[in-house]
Motif scaffolding. Structure first.
Motif, PDB file in Angstrom:
ATOM      1  N   ALA A 243       0.823  -1.204   0.000  1.00 50.82           N
ATOM      2  CA  ALA A 243       0.000   0.000   0.000  1.00 50.82           C
ATOM      3  C   ALA A 243       0.862   1.261   0.000  1.00 50.82           C
ATOM      4  O   ALA A 243       0.546   2.247  -0.684  1.00 50.82           O
ATOM      5  N   SER A 244       1.956   1.242   0.753  1.00 48.09           N
ATOM      6  CA  SER A 244       2.844   2.405   0.789  1.00 48.09           C
ATOM      7  C   SER A 244       3.531   2.616  -0.556  1.00 48.09           C
ATOM      8  O   SER A 244       3.707   3.755  -0.998  1.00 48.09           O
ATOM      9  N   SER A 245       3.913   1.529  -1.213  1.00 45.06           N
ATOM     10  CA  SER A 245       4.536   1.640  -2.525  1.00 45.06           C
ATOM     11  C   SER A 245       3.555   2.201  -3.554  1.00 45.06           C
ATOM     12  O   SER A 245       3.911   3.048  -4.380  1.00 45.06           O
ATOM     13  N   GLU A 246       2.319   1.743  -3.481  1.00 41.72           N
ATOM     14  CA  GLU A 246       1.295   2.258  -4.396  1.00 41.72           C
ATOM     15  C   GLU A 246       1.019   3.730  -4.131  1.00 41.72           C
ATOM     16  O   GLU A 246       0.804   4.522  -5.057  1.00 41.72           O
ATOM     17  N   ALA A 247       1.025   4.134  -2.859  1.00 38.45           N
ATOM     18  CA  ALA A 247       0.824   5.541  -2.518  1.00 38.45           C
ATOM     19  C   ALA A 247       1.966   6.398  -3.058  1.00 38.45           C
ATOM     20  O   ALA A 247       1.751   7.532  -3.494  1.00 38.45           O
ATOM     21  N   ALA A 248       3.182   5.849  -3.038  1.00 36.69           N
ATOM     22  CA  ALA A 248       4.327   6.592  -3.567  1.00 36.69           C
ATOM     23  C   ALA A 248       4.189   6.806  -5.069  1.00 36.69           C
ATOM     24  O   ALA A 248       4.470   7.906  -5.580  1.00 36.69           O
ATOM     25  N   ARG A 249       3.748   5.782  -5.775  1.00 40.09           N
ATOM     26  CA  ARG A 249       3.564   5.945  -7.223  1.00 40.09           C
ATOM     27  C   ARG A 249       2.459   6.956  -7.521  1.00 40.09           C
ATOM     28  O   ARG A 249       2.567   7.735  -8.466  1.00 40.09           O
ATOM     29  N   ALA A 250       1.405   6.960  -6.710  1.00 42.74           N
ATOM     30  CA  ALA A 250       0.333   7.935  -6.905  1.00 42.74           C
ATOM     31  C   ALA A 250       0.837   9.348  -6.629  1.00 42.74           C
ATOM     32  O   ALA A 250       0.474  10.301  -7.334  1.00 42.74           O
ATOM     33  N   ARG A 251       1.692   9.496  -5.624  1.00 45.41           N
ATOM     34  CA  ARG A 251       2.259  10.813  -5.308  1.00 45.41           C
ATOM     35  C   ARG A 251       3.111  11.327  -6.455  1.00 45.41           C
ATOM     36  O   ARG A 251       3.032  12.505  -6.823  1.00 45.41           O
TER      37      ARG A 251
ATOM     38  N   GLU B 299       7.016   8.231   5.376  1.00 43.40           N
ATOM     39  CA  GLU B 299       5.948   8.411   6.355  1.00 43.40           C
ATOM     40  C   GLU B 299       4.694   8.989   5.698  1.00 43.40           C
ATOM     41  O   GLU B 299       3.568   8.587   6.013  1.00 43.40           O
ATOM     42  N   ARG B 300       4.878   9.915   4.786  1.00 42.46           N
ATOM     43  CA  ARG B 300       3.725  10.499   4.089  1.00 42.46           C
ATOM     44  C   ARG B 300       3.014   9.436   3.244  1.00 42.46           C
ATOM     45  O   ARG B 300       1.773   9.374   3.224  1.00 42.46           O
ATOM     46  N   ASP B 301       3.776   8.601   2.571  1.00 44.86           N
ATOM     47  CA  ASP B 301       3.176   7.534   1.775  1.00 44.86           C
ATOM     48  C   ASP B 301       2.484   6.514   2.671  1.00 44.86           C
ATOM     49  O   ASP B 301       1.404   6.006   2.337  1.00 44.86           O
ATOM     50  N   PHE B 302       3.096   6.209   3.819  1.00 43.82           N
ATOM     51  CA  PHE B 302       2.505   5.267   4.759  1.00 43.82           C
ATOM     52  C   PHE B 302       1.147   5.770   5.238  1.00 43.82           C
ATOM     53  O   PHE B 302       0.165   5.023   5.296  1.00 43.82           O
ATOM     54  N   VAL B 303       1.073   7.057   5.598  1.00 44.59           N
ATOM     55  CA  VAL B 303      -0.189   7.626   6.076  1.00 44.59           C
ATOM     56  C   VAL B 303      -1.227   7.640   4.967  1.00 44.59           C
ATOM     57  O   VAL B 303      -2.426   7.461   5.219  1.00 44.59           O
TER      58      VAL B 303
END
Length: 282
Positions: free
Chosen positions: A28-36, A182-186
């Motif tokens: 989920a954190s990796s996917e959030a990073a790609r979205a960012r 941390e931002r991606d984790f949240v």
């Protein structure tokens, strides 16, 4: 001898559930990073029940997590993972639970992986309505809308000044990498963030992610406010919230022999298993 409670026993079935939740967190954190970033950089590759992830340069989510409970990985899959990390100029770091299939450690060693460190996974059963323990002068609350940047500031600052007790961390991360992670984790679904305040001043921050009945905890206290009960208050609040949300177990990962491990054991957490950190350079 009087025993108030039985320690939580962890068998491979429970370890698999915890490691599966960890693999989901990394994904989920990796996917959030790609979205960012709004690009297709990085990767998440399934590996025998776990995942291999590369998120960003110097990210703590660049690793293989959750491996070891769905059979020994095929050499072709490991070849793919090692090529993918090498293409990013990064080593392969595997976090392998000591309750995983022992044959995997043998295989990784034969492929040139080296043991570099350990980390401990501790857990506590969640039953009934756990008591909220808040030392005098300390307040714990969830962060409000618009407070994420302030939460990131305190957590990252605390992380950059780790406790020196216990086994030292085997790797260091730039401040910018920690903040991004941390931002991606949240941003990943299901993460709750907390502040701890001492006499009205923000002294620490914590997080809680819930998946499959497992509540995963993370926390950090600013150096000036350590040894004052901040972690006790943050733990107590999250244990109560996790139990109220229907989780049956809370877990924390610590450095072996650290003050953090001592703190959570005092709050009823038991040592469940250890992860070996194995690394192969590109």
């Amino acid at each position: 001898m009087s025993i108030d409670r039985l320690p939580l026993f962890c068998d491979p079935t429970l370890a698999e559930r915890i490691e599966r939740a960890e693999a989901q967190l990394v994904t989920a954190s990796s996917e959030a990073a790609r979205a960012r970033r709004a690009d297709a950089a990085g990767f998440v590759i399934p590996v025998s029940g776990g995942v291999a992830s590369f998120t960003d340069e110097d990210s703590p989510f660049n690793k293989v997590a959750g491996l070891g409970f769905a059979g020994v990985p095929q050499t072709t899959v490991l070849d793919e993972v090692e090529r993918a990390f090498a293409a990013c100029g990064a080593p392969v770091q595997v976090e392998l639970a000591n309750l995983a299939d022992p044959a995997i450690g043998v295989l990784l060693t034969e492929r040139g992986y080296r043991l570099v460190s350990f980390e401990n996974v501790l857990g506590r059963s969640l039953t009934g309505q756990p008591e909220r323990v808040t030392p005098p002068g300390i307040q714990v609350r969830r962060i409000a809308d618009g407070e994420l940047d302030a939460w990131l500031d305190v957590v990252v600052e605390a992380f950059m000044h780790p406790d020196t007790e216990g086994l030292p961390q085997h790797e260091e991360f730039p401040r910018e990498a920690i903040e991004r992670a941390e931002r991606d984790f949240v941003a990943a679904q299901g993460v709750a963030c907390y502040f701890a305040l001492v006499d009205g001043v923000i002294a620490g921050g914590a997080s809680m992610r819930m998946a499959e009945g497992v509540a995963q905890f993370g926390a950090a206290t600013l150096p000036a406010y350590r040894r004052r009960g901040v972690q006790t208050a943050l733990l107590s609040a999250r244990v109560a919230d996790a139990a109220a949300a229907g989780c049956d177990i809370a877990v924390v990962t610590t450095q072996p022999g650290s003050k953090s491990q001592q703190n959570v054991q005092r709050r009823g957490f038991d040592l469940l298993y250890t992860r070996a950190i194995l690394v192969k350079q590109p």
